[in-house]
Design a protein around this motif. Structure first.
Motif, PDB file in Angstrom:
ATOM      1  N   GLN A 105      -0.288  10.282 -13.590  1.00 48.59           N
ATOM      2  CA  GLN A 105       0.851  10.239 -12.676  1.00 48.59           C
ATOM      3  C   GLN A 105       0.777  11.389 -11.674  1.00 48.59           C
ATOM      4  OE1 GLN A 105       3.210   7.782 -12.584  1.00 48.59           O
ATOM      5  NE2 GLN A 105       3.946   8.756 -10.707  1.00 48.59           N
ATOM      6  N   LEU A 106       0.416  12.580 -12.156  1.00 51.18           N
ATOM      7  CA  LEU A 106       0.281  13.738 -11.276  1.00 51.18           C
ATOM      8  C   LEU A 106      -0.831  13.520 -10.254  1.00 51.18           C
ATOM      9  CD1 LEU A 106       0.949  16.650 -10.464  1.00 51.18           C
ATOM     10  CD2 LEU A 106      -0.591  17.430 -12.277  1.00 51.18           C
ATOM     11  N   ILE A 107      -1.935  12.934 -10.696  1.00 52.99           N
ATOM     12  CA  ILE A 107      -3.039  12.638  -9.778  1.00 52.99           C
ATOM     13  C   ILE A 107      -2.567  11.675  -8.689  1.00 52.99           C
ATOM     14  CG2 ILE A 107      -5.263  11.439  -9.587  1.00 52.99           C
ATOM     15  CD1 ILE A 107      -5.925  12.622 -12.373  1.00 52.99           C
ATOM     16  N   GLY A 108      -1.814  10.649  -9.087  1.00 55.34           N
ATOM     17  CA  GLY A 108      -1.283   9.704  -8.102  1.00 55.34           C
ATOM     18  C   GLY A 108      -0.390  10.392  -7.092  1.00 55.34           C
ATOM     19  N   GLU A 109       0.438  11.314  -7.548  1.00 55.49           N
ATOM     20  CA  GLU A 109       1.314  12.059  -6.649  1.00 55.49           C
ATOM     21  C   GLU A 109       0.511  12.915  -5.668  1.00 55.49           C
ATOM     22  OE1 GLU A 109       4.893  12.494  -9.989  1.00 55.49           O
ATOM     23  OE2 GLU A 109       3.820  14.254  -9.264  1.00 55.49           O
ATOM     24  N   ARG A 110      -0.554  13.547  -6.182  1.00 53.92           N
ATOM     25  CA  ARG A 110      -1.375  14.394  -5.298  1.00 53.92           C
ATOM     26  C   ARG A 110      -2.093  13.544  -4.238  1.00 53.92           C
ATOM     27  NH1 ARG A 110      -1.708  19.961  -6.721  1.00 53.92           N
ATOM     28  NH2 ARG A 110       0.242  20.256  -7.863  1.00 53.92           N
ATOM     29  N   LEU A 111      -2.577  12.378  -4.633  1.00 52.72           N
ATOM     30  CA  LEU A 111      -3.220  11.500  -3.655  1.00 52.72           C
ATOM     31  C   LEU A 111      -2.219  11.034  -2.602  1.00 52.72           C
ATOM     32  CD1 LEU A 111      -5.489   9.325  -5.969  1.00 52.72           C
ATOM     33  CD2 LEU A 111      -6.206  11.146  -4.442  1.00 52.72           C
ATOM     34  N   HIS A 112      -0.989  10.745  -3.045  1.00 47.73           N
ATOM     35  CA  HIS A 112       0.044  10.313  -2.108  1.00 47.73           C
ATOM     36  C   HIS A 112       0.385  11.442  -1.124  1.00 47.73           C
ATOM     37  CE1 HIS A 112       3.531   8.139  -0.595  1.00 47.73           C
ATOM     38  NE2 HIS A 112       4.249   9.228  -0.784  1.00 47.73           N
ATOM     39  N   GLU A 113       0.469  12.663  -1.618  1.00 54.27           N
ATOM     40  CA  GLU A 113       0.757  13.799  -0.748  1.00 54.27           C
ATOM     41  C   GLU A 113      -0.349  13.980   0.296  1.00 54.27           C
ATOM     42  OE1 GLU A 113       3.060  16.401  -4.207  1.00 54.27           O
ATOM     43  OE2 GLU A 113       1.140  17.082  -3.389  1.00 54.27           O
ATOM     44  N   ARG A 114      -1.581  13.762  -0.109  1.00 53.84           N
ATOM     45  CA  ARG A 114      -2.702  13.888   0.845  1.00 53.84           C
ATOM     46  C   ARG A 114      -2.601  12.847   1.952  1.00 53.84           C
ATOM     47  NH1 ARG A 114      -8.336  15.237  -2.346  1.00 53.84           N
ATOM     48  NH2 ARG A 114      -7.733  17.298  -3.086  1.00 53.84           N
ATOM     49  N   ARG A 115      -2.218  11.611   1.584  1.00 55.66           N
ATOM     50  CA  ARG A 115      -2.068  10.571   2.598  1.00 55.66           C
ATOM     51  C   ARG A 115      -0.949  10.900   3.563  1.00 55.66           C
ATOM     52  NH1 ARG A 115      -2.875   7.115  -1.917  1.00 55.66           N
ATOM     53  NH2 ARG A 115      -0.656   6.720  -2.054  1.00 55.66           N
TER      54      ARG A 115
END
Length: 400
Positions: free
Chosen positions: A390-400
């Protein structure tokens, strides 16, 4: 899927007939499907068929500008949320890899910022040809995704890998890509798990206590989050999680070779394996007998997989490491994150009850370059894995 804008590219192979089913299924699910066909593709299936199934005009000729208000290939490039190329011929992939723009499809792809997924289809020997594989690797390095062809009877009469994935499989991939409830939908995750073994002689080896449970839990959680998962595993007794592609290795150098091979196409790299840091400097060809009371074993360092990943990874790739420590956990974990070029590091004190190797639970703290991100109490490894994903998904979303 409703309202999602998919541009379907169809190139000139016998599998072009399957594109009709892809267009139909995507349209039925509510997607806005636009079709671009190469001139060769029209030899196998007509633009009229694709127009009826997609309910939109089909683009074939770059210079067929029917709407004076827009430039057609730019309009389609900007329109897409996702490009799906099915089938993709060897010729098409070669042109895309070289940046050529000699027809409507390649010209549009050079102009788009949307993700691209390619479903190759060709003769088995063409698919295995070194030039074709090199072109595919170039495209992977640029972020192009692939839906690998299946093995079976080919139209040319050969049997082998080269048959385009079935329409249902391609449509399912697109659904996963657009599934907002799954944070890693459409992403490819490369995970290492388990120990490695470094032989001393034919009956002995150097290893560690890793069971692989944490890495396998991460693989399960990543699949549930919508990711395509490649699991590079050392010797463990665990079953392969459903939906995971597993690559078995034994030695550290074998794990490094597998990781480096798959690295260009990964969006996320999670290094959960506990590799052997040292190996015998000399591997004996036969079993050493107990001839004396002492045995001095000279060791040398093994390959540093994490450092190599940190050096080679692209800015758009997220790299997550693990640090199993016995003291000064935070200090060593944060140092490792910086030295190895990691974005996140998951640290645990293996001396704590419930947090050591082989257990079904874990206690971890996650760090990034700014310090502690979160600390998780005693949880099952599956729960820990879900929090990490879930944290990885959040970090990828922040990058986008």
């Amino acid at each position: 899927m409703r309202g999602k804008r998919v541009v379907l590219g169809v190139t000139g192979g016998i599998a072009a007939f399957k594109a009709a089913s892809i267009a139909s299924q995507l349209t039925q699910r509510g997607a806005d499907v636009r079709v671009i066909m190469t001139a060769s593709a029209t030899q196998f299936i007509t633009p009229l068929t694709m127009q009826i199934l997609s309910r939109h005009s089909v683009a074939v000729d770059t210079f067929d500008e029917r709407n004076p208000a827009v430039v057609n290939h730019i309009d389609l490039a900007d329109h897409a949320d996702l490009f799906v190329i099915a089938p993709a011929t060897a010729n098409f992939m070669g042109k895309l890899a070289m940046g050529l723009a000699d027809d409507m499809l390649t010209t549009t792809l050079l102009a788009t910022l949307a993700p691209i997924v390619v479903a190759p289809a060709m003769n088995v020997h063409m698919y295995q040809n070194a030039v074709v594989q090199e072109n595919m690797n170039r495209l992977r390095a640029r972020g192009v995704r692939f839906i690998d062809p299946a093995e079976g009877q080919l139209a040319c009469g050969y049997v082998g890998q080269g048959r385009m994935a079935e329409p249902e499989e391609i449509v399912a991939w697109v659904e996963r890509f657009f599934d907002t409830n799954r944070p890693l939908a459409g992403k490819k995750v490369l995970i290492t798990a388990g120990p490695t073994q470094e032989p001393i002689d034919p009956v002995r080896y150097i290893s560690n206590y890793s069971s692989g449970k944490m890495g396998y839990a991460l693989a399960e959680a990543a699949v549930a989050a919508g990711a395509e998962v490649i699991l590079v595993s050392g010797p463990v007794s665990l079953p392969t999680p459903e939906g995971v592609t597993r690559i078995d290795v034994v030695r550290t150098r074998e794990m490094k070779e597998a990781v480096m091979r798959m690295l260009p196409e990964a969006d996320v790299i999670i290094k959960a394996a506990a590799v052997s840091d040292y190996r015998p400097k000399v591997e004996l060809a036969s079993k050493r007998k107990k001839a004396s009371s002492e045995w001095l074993l000279e060791l040398e360092k093994t390959e540093d997989i994490a450092s190599e990943v940190g050096k080679r990874k692209r800015p758009d790739q997220l790299f997550v490491g693990f640090a199993a420590e016995t003291d000064r956990v935070a200090e060593y974990a944060k140092s490792k994150l910086v030295r190895k070029g990691q974005d996140l590091v998951v640290a645990n004190d293996v001396t704590l009850p419930g947090a050591g190797f082989g257990t079904d639970t874990n206690i971890v703290t996650i760090y990034d370059r700014d310090g502690e991100v979160c600390a998780l109490p005693l949880l099952s490894k599956r729960e820990v894995a879900e929090r990490i994903i879930q944290l990885i998904g959040e970090r990828l979303h922040e990058r986008r």
